[in-house]
Design an enzyme around this catalytic site. Structure first.
Site, mmCIF file in Angstrom:
data_model
loop_
_atom_site.group_PDB
_atom_site.id
_atom_site.type_symbol
_atom_site.label_atom_id
_atom_site.label_comp_id
_atom_site.label_asym_id
_atom_site.label_seq_id
_atom_site.Cartn_x
_atom_site.Cartn_y
_atom_site.Cartn_z
ATOM 1 N N GLU A 17 12.081 -8.637 -8.336
ATOM 2 C CA GLU A 17 11.329 -9.097 -7.161
ATOM 3 C C GLU A 17 10.178 -9.995 -7.601
ATOM 4 O O GLU A 17 9.831 -10.066 -8.779
ATOM 5 C CB GLU A 17 10.745 -7.899 -6.396
ATOM 6 N N ARG A 98 4.037 2.849 -1.707
ATOM 7 C CA ARG A 98 3.734 2.005 -2.860
ATOM 8 C C ARG A 98 3.503 0.579 -2.380
ATOM 9 O O ARG A 98 3.804 0.233 -1.234
ATOM 10 C CB ARG A 98 4.874 2.022 -3.886
ATOM 11 N N ASN A 100 4.301 -3.458 -2.258
ATOM 12 C CA ASN A 100 5.528 -4.247 -2.300
ATOM 13 C C ASN A 100 5.156 -5.713 -2.506
ATOM 14 O O ASN A 100 4.295 -6.006 -3.321
ATOM 15 C CB ASN A 100 6.391 -4.013 -1.050
ATOM 16 N N ASP A 194 14.496 -10.218 3.283
ATOM 17 C CA ASP A 194 13.723 -9.671 2.163
ATOM 18 C C ASP A 194 12.545 -10.604 1.902
ATOM 19 O O ASP A 194 11.828 -10.945 2.832
ATOM 20 C CB ASP A 194 14.633 -9.483 0.947
#
Length: 287
Positions: A17, A98, A100, A194
Site C-alpha cells: 500500500e 489502526r 490506514n 481502494d
C-alpha cells in the site's frame, strides 16, 4: 489508449500500500501492512530494499527535515531511512483500530484514515495532524482509504471502501465540511474502491480491490480510462520519474485462497506503466 502494466518487482507482498515518489532519492517507497515492512525501489537502477519494522505500517511519507513519517498501529512515527523513531503523535481510538492510507496538503498537514483492522465495525475515520495537534474530523467508516486532494486544495476525496463510496468533501482553512457529495459509487461487480490519487489534470485514479484494475475519472465523475491487471486486489497508484509520468501500482495477495493464488502468480507485485498525464509531487509533512 491501451495500457499494459508490467511487473517491476515480483514482491508477493501480503498487503502492499501507499506508494509515494521521493524525488530527492529518485525512488518509490511503499509499505506492506501485514508483513510489517517498508520497501524502496529505484526505477533507474532497479535497486530494491526491504526494511522490517514490525507492527502494521500503513503509509510512509516524506517530511521536511529530510526524514519520513510512518503511520503504524495507533501512532505516527518518524523514520530516518533505517529505523523508527519515537512517536510524534498517538491517535485515540479503539484497540482494534489502526492507521490506514494518507496524504499531505499544500500546507504540510498530514491527513490520514483509521479503520477497524478486523473490518467489522464502523470505528474508523478521517484525521489530520499538524503543529503537534491531532484532529479527528469524523467521517466514520469501517475501512477508510484515500484521502487525496484536488489541485486547488479545496476538495478532499475520502473513500468509504466497505460501502463502495468515494466522497468529495469541501475543505476550508484545513477543516473538512461535515457533509459532502458522493463522487463515485461502485456496484458489487466492480469491486471496492481502494487507494485514490489525483494527477496534474485534476483527474482521480481509483484502485479497485477485487476489481482487477485501476480507473481514471474526470473531475465531473465521468470514467475516462480503465487499466486492467493480472491480479484482483489493486491497492494504489503513485506517479514518479523525471516527468512524473511513470505510474507505479501496488497490489495485494492477502485473503486469496490457494486456487486464486495459483491463478494470480503476480499478486502482491509492484507494477509499472506510462500514464497519459503526469502526476503531482507529494508535499513534505511539516510535523
Amino acid at each position: 489508449m491501451d495500457i499494459q502494466p508490467r511487473l517491476a518487482w515480483p514482491l508477493r507482498a501480503e498487503l502492499a500500500e501507499g506508494p509515494v515518489w521521493c524525488p530527492e532519492e529518485s525512488a518509490f517507497r511503499f509499505v506492506d501492512i501485514k508483513r510489517g515492512t517498508l520497501h524502496r525501489f529505484e526505477p533507474a537502477t532497479g535497486s530494491r530494499e526491504t526494511i522490517e519494522i514490525g507492527g502494521a505500517p500503513s503509509f510512509i511519507l516524506p517530511a521536511r527535515d529530510g526524514q519520513f513519517v510512518v503511520g503504524t498501529g495507533h501512532a505516527i512515527r518518524s523514520f530516518d531511512g533505517h529505523r523508527l523513531g519515537e512517536p510524534l503523535a498517538v491517535i485515540e481510538m479503539p484497540a482494534h483500530n489502526r492507521t490506514n492510507d494518507a496524504t499531505v496538503d499544500a500546507a504540510g498537514r498530514l491527513w490520514f484514515g483509521t479503520m477497524d483492522d478486523d473490518e467489522r465495525t464502523c470505528t474508523g475515520g478521517l484525521h489530520s495532524f499538524a503543529n503537534d495537534q491531532m484532529e479527528n474530523h469524523g467521517w466514520r467508516a469501517t475501512v477508510t482509504n484515500g484521502p487525496a486532494f484536488n489541485r486547488a486544495g479545496d476538495a478532499l476525496y475520502h473513500v468509504d471502501s466497505g460501502r463502495r463510496i468515494v466522497w468529495r468533501i469541501e475543505v476550508r482553512d484545513g477543516r473538512p465540511a461535515p457533509t459532502g457529495e458522493i463522487f463515485l459509487r461502485l456496484d458489487e461487480s466492480e469491486g471496492y474502491p481502494d487507494g485514490v490519487t489525483v494527477d496534474s489534470e485534476d483527474c482521480l485514479w481509483v484502485a479497485l480491490w477485487d476489481g482487477w484494475g485501476l480507473r481514471r475519472y474526470a473531475p465531473d465523475g465521468s470514467l475516462m480510462m480503465e487499466v486492467g491487471f493480472p491480479c484482483a486486489r489493486v491497492t494504489k497508484v503513485a506517479f514518479g520519474g523525471p516527468e512524473l509520468t511513470t505510474a507505479f501500482v501496488t497490489t495485494a495477495r492477502v485473503g486469496l485462497g490457494p486456487q486464486a493464488l495459483e491463478d494470480q502468480p503476480e499478486a502482491g507485485g509492484l507494477f509499472i506503466f506510462e500514464a497519459p498525464a503526469p502526476g503531482r509531487l507529494m508535499p513534505a509533512v511539516h510535523a
